[in-house]
Write a protein that holds these residues in place. Structure first.
Motif, short mmCIF file in Angstrom:
data_model
loop_
_atom_site.label_atom_id
_atom_site.label_comp_id
_atom_site.label_asym_id
_atom_site.label_seq_id
_atom_site.Cartn_x
_atom_site.Cartn_y
_atom_site.Cartn_z
N SER A 13 -45.88 -74.96 -7.55
CA SER A 13 -45.04 -75.79 -6.70
C SER A 13 -43.67 -76.02 -7.34
O SER A 13 -42.67 -76.17 -6.64
CB SER A 13 -45.76 -77.09 -6.34
OG SER A 13 -45.49 -78.08 -7.27
N ARG A 14 -43.65 -75.99 -8.66
CA ARG A 14 -42.35 -76.10 -9.31
C ARG A 14 -41.56 -74.80 -9.14
O ARG A 14 -40.34 -74.83 -8.96
CB ARG A 14 -42.55 -76.42 -10.80
CG ARG A 14 -41.34 -77.07 -11.36
CD ARG A 14 -41.58 -77.74 -12.69
NE ARG A 14 -40.37 -77.59 -13.48
CZ ARG A 14 -40.32 -77.67 -14.80
NH1 ARG A 14 -41.42 -77.89 -15.47
NH2 ARG A 14 -39.19 -77.53 -15.42
N TRP A 15 -42.28 -73.70 -9.21
CA TRP A 15 -41.64 -72.41 -8.95
C TRP A 15 -40.96 -72.43 -7.59
O TRP A 15 -39.80 -72.02 -7.44
CB TRP A 15 -42.69 -71.29 -9.00
CG TRP A 15 -42.24 -69.98 -8.40
CD1 TRP A 15 -41.49 -69.02 -9.00
CD2 TRP A 15 -42.51 -69.51 -7.06
NE1 TRP A 15 -41.26 -67.98 -8.13
CE2 TRP A 15 -41.88 -68.25 -6.94
CE3 TRP A 15 -43.22 -70.03 -5.98
CZ2 TRP A 15 -41.95 -67.51 -5.76
CZ3 TRP A 15 -43.28 -69.28 -4.81
CH2 TRP A 15 -42.65 -68.04 -4.71
N TYR A 16 -41.68 -72.93 -6.61
CA TYR A 16 -41.15 -72.99 -5.25
C TYR A 16 -39.85 -73.80 -5.19
O TYR A 16 -38.85 -73.36 -4.65
CB TYR A 16 -42.21 -73.59 -4.31
CG TYR A 16 -41.70 -73.81 -2.91
CD1 TYR A 16 -41.72 -72.78 -1.98
CD2 TYR A 16 -41.15 -75.03 -2.52
CE1 TYR A 16 -41.22 -72.96 -0.70
CE2 TYR A 16 -40.65 -75.23 -1.26
CZ TYR A 16 -40.70 -74.19 -0.35
OH TYR A 16 -40.19 -74.38 0.92
N ASN A 17 -39.91 -74.98 -5.80
CA ASN A 17 -38.72 -75.83 -5.79
C ASN A 17 -37.54 -75.20 -6.52
O ASN A 17 -36.42 -75.21 -6.03
CB ASN A 17 -39.05 -77.17 -6.46
CG ASN A 17 -39.38 -78.21 -5.41
OD1 ASN A 17 -38.62 -78.43 -4.49
ND2 ASN A 17 -40.52 -78.83 -5.56
N PHE A 162 -37.86 -77.64 2.86
CA PHE A 162 -38.29 -76.77 3.95
C PHE A 162 -39.70 -77.05 4.48
O PHE A 162 -39.94 -76.99 5.68
CB PHE A 162 -38.20 -75.27 3.57
CG PHE A 162 -36.79 -74.77 3.48
CD1 PHE A 162 -35.95 -74.81 4.58
CD2 PHE A 162 -36.30 -74.27 2.29
CE1 PHE A 162 -34.64 -74.35 4.50
CE2 PHE A 162 -35.00 -73.82 2.19
CZ PHE A 162 -34.17 -73.86 3.31
N LEU A 163 -40.66 -77.34 3.59
CA LEU A 163 -42.04 -77.47 4.05
C LEU A 163 -42.27 -78.77 4.81
O LEU A 163 -42.98 -78.80 5.81
CB LEU A 163 -43.00 -77.43 2.86
CG LEU A 163 -43.05 -76.09 2.16
CD1 LEU A 163 -43.95 -76.18 0.93
CD2 LEU A 163 -43.55 -75.02 3.11
N THR A 275 -37.80 -75.10 10.48
CA THR A 275 -37.31 -74.57 9.21
C THR A 275 -38.45 -74.42 8.19
O THR A 275 -38.25 -73.86 7.12
CB THR A 275 -36.21 -75.48 8.62
OG1 THR A 275 -36.51 -76.84 8.93
CG2 THR A 275 -34.85 -75.13 9.20
N ARG A 276 -39.62 -74.91 8.52
CA ARG A 276 -40.78 -74.69 7.68
C ARG A 276 -41.06 -73.18 7.51
O ARG A 276 -41.62 -72.75 6.51
CB ARG A 276 -41.98 -75.36 8.33
CG ARG A 276 -43.24 -75.19 7.56
CD ARG A 276 -44.36 -75.90 8.26
NE ARG A 276 -44.80 -77.01 7.46
CZ ARG A 276 -46.01 -77.54 7.55
NH1 ARG A 276 -46.87 -77.08 8.43
NH2 ARG A 276 -46.35 -78.52 6.78
N LEU A 277 -40.64 -72.41 8.53
CA LEU A 277 -40.81 -70.95 8.42
C LEU A 277 -40.14 -70.42 7.15
O LEU A 277 -40.58 -69.41 6.58
CB LEU A 277 -40.21 -70.25 9.64
CG LEU A 277 -41.03 -70.29 10.92
CD1 LEU A 277 -40.25 -69.61 12.05
CD2 LEU A 277 -42.39 -69.62 10.75
N MET A 278 -39.09 -71.09 6.73
CA MET A 278 -38.42 -70.69 5.49
C MET A 278 -39.38 -70.82 4.31
O MET A 278 -39.37 -70.00 3.39
CB MET A 278 -37.18 -71.56 5.25
CG MET A 278 -36.11 -71.43 6.31
SD MET A 278 -35.17 -69.91 6.17
CE MET A 278 -34.30 -70.20 4.65
N GLY A 279 -40.15 -71.88 4.34
CA GLY A 279 -41.15 -72.08 3.28
C GLY A 279 -42.20 -70.99 3.31
O GLY A 279 -42.61 -70.46 2.27
#
Length: 490
Positions: A13-17, A162-163, A275-279
């Motif tokens: 989750s940190r990678w994602y951020n 985004f999520l 915009t969740r699609l971006m996630g």
RNA sequence: CGGGAUGUAGCUCAGGUGGUAGAGUACACGUCUGGGGGGCGUGUGGUCGCACGUUCGAAUCGUGUCAUCCCGACCA
């Protein structure tokens, strides 16, 4: 590897951020839970918008725009809907500020209190249906096939770029039909528009299905959804399409006179992606080097980086590169020639990797001699050398290959992570491993709640065309007629 | 709303027992460079969240306050 990007292994989750911020997609803002979508992120969203908008119009829809504010009274007209959203609404109570008489700054002017509070829309069903009442008198006025691109606000406790953000961008389609069958067909059609778009364009494989009672949209009779599986084994709802029955028509008194002379309530659907699609995009394809973009979605598909020392070398490369750019553009390839002297080649390589540009071409003095270029694929991180002669068509087909392979890779991962289980032990073990878990369920909301309490997993969907199969509920042992897909979800 | 923590340079953070501000990174300039975020040098940049108190003197101690983050609760 990117300098400050946490690896996925270490902390997903940190990678994602880190990725969202470092790839310049979006940033946290001064407003809690709200993000600034930066140009690179917004460019990708615009690609998503453009293609979806095209597909909506191909299926007969038109765009319109409804107000941001919804009078509180509208909101309470549909009971289930209120229950669903009441706890996360932003409310406007005043319309004026004044200078603070006791110090610096401004304060709310208590004299400017609104008679009726306004809700900042968390979704627009109520305000739209209030309008539709005036649009419809006859069966000749139907169907209404309207979409709107808008922002909405949901005051979530916990947000992630985004999520789940407090304010997000989305589209919401709201349609009205004369018959139940037509409305159901519309909801199903839009589910497939979403599914096809996400798979063909974003290269994200999805499972199309319906929601269980517990997960159904507030006010809907049936919620259709597309569910995707992220790299870390968690599911993500990527889009929903709702058959709303006559709930909103009755709540807002939207009636028409049918061919048979009878006055009837209309049948409704609503459907949306955000915009969740971006996630979903990020967590499906990207790696420890940064974003990986499917070519169809990439604002820049090919970047050309010159490698040189001195003006003369750069000029020689410019000449060749500009010719290539012209070739590429003729073939409809979105290309950028980055000959900025303010950044060095190695820096640019990392930068474009971080930002997910599918193909990078490097041209240096050695290439000029040999008539070749170095070409690197972002998805596989492989490099090869190709002759400049006929490069545009090579690149064009490579983009096609990347698009296909990204989807195939994601699909292989998804398929390898659908676990079929029959016992509770297998069930919990599978959930801990991550992925979708296909298991029997007795069909009751209570059982689903209990499973959620025990495992944090929910029923993501009951796939369309789900095969019937005798079995026993994973929790209660009661008879079941089909398997459903469970997962822990975002 | 419960439990825990943190506010110091654009960012990440260091600054026992009080003595007037530091590093890395980023940024600017110069220079050597250039086939994977390069080296060296010089420089810009901070009312230490805010308020009050203790003190000759507070980033440091005390009280209050605001904000943010994490865990839980919550979340179609």
């Amino acid at each position: 590897m990117a300098k400050n990007l946490t690896t996925r292994d270490k902390d997903y989750s940190r990678w994602y951020n880190d990725l969202v911020v470092q790839a310049d997609l979006a940033d946290n803002s001064g407003v809690r839970g709200c993000m600034v979508i930066k140009p690179h992120g917004y460019a990708i969203w615009e690609k998503i918008q453009a293609e979806l908008d095209f597909r909506f119009k191909e299926t007969g829809h038109v765009n319109a725009y409804f107000p941001l504010f919804i009078p509180k009274s509208y909101f309470s007209k549909e009971a289930a809907h209120v229950d669903g959203f009441a706890k996360e609404c932003a409310v406007v109570t005043h319309y004026r500020l004044k200078n603070n008489p006791d110090g610096p700054g401004v304060i709310v002017d208590e004299d400017a209190k609104l008679e009726e509070e306004l809700i900042v829309r968390p979704t627009s069903e109520t305000i739209i249906w209030d309008s539709y009442r005036n649009w419809v008198q006859s069966y000749r006025d139907l169907p209404i096939l309207v979409n709107q691109w808008a922002n909405v606000v949901r005051w979530e406790m916990r947000t992630r770029l985004f999520l789940r953000t407090t304010e997000f961008l989305w589209q919401e389609g709201h349609t009205a039909h004369a018959t139940e069958a037509e409305a159901v067909a519309e909801a199903v059609q839009m589910l497939h528009v979403y599914g096809d778009f996400v798979e063909e364009y974003m290269a994200i494989p999805v499972i199309r299905g319906v929601k269980s009672d517990n997960e159904r949209f507030a006010g809907a009779l049936e919620t259709y959804c597309i569910e995707a599986l992220m790299q870390d084994g968690k599911a993500l709802q990527a889009g929903t399409s709702h058959f709303l029955g006559q709930n909103f028509a009755k709540a807002f008194d939207v009636k028409f006179q049918d061919k048979d002379g009878e006055v009837k309530h209309v049948w409704a659907t609503s459907w949306g992606v955000s915009t969740r699609l971006m996630g979903a995009l990020i967590m499906t394809h990207s790696d420890d080097h940064g974003l990986v973009l499917p070519p169809k979605l990439a604002p820049i598909q090919v970047v050309i980086v010159p490698i040189y020392r001195g003006e003369e070398e750069l000029q020689a490369i410019d000449e060749v590169a500009n010719a290539l750019v012209a070739d590429f553009k003729k073939m409809g390839i979105r290309v950028k020639y980055d000959h900025r002297d303010t950044y060095k080649p190695g820096w640019k390589f990392n930068e474009y990797e971080l930002k997910g540009v599918p193909i990078r071409i490097a041209i240096g003095p050695k290439d000029l001699e040999k008539g070749t270029v170095e070409i690197a694929r972002r998805d596989t991180l492989t490099k090869s050398y190709l002759p400049m002669e006929g490069l545009a068509s090579e690149v064009s087909s490579m983009l096609d290959v990347i698009q296909v392979e990204l989807f195939e890779r994601a699909k292989a991962h998804r398929d390898a992570n659908i676990h079929f289980v029959t016992t509770w032990e297998e069930f919990t073990a599978a959930l801990d491993r991550g992925g979708f878990v296909s298991a029997h369920w007795d069909g009751s909301p209570e059982t689903e709640d209990q499973i959620k309490d025990k495992t944090k997993a929910t029923i993501r969907c009951i796939p369309l065309d789900n095969p019937l199969e005798e079995g026993q509920c994973i929790l209660t042992g009661k008879p079941s007629t089909q398997r459903v897909l469970f997962a822990r979800a975002y």
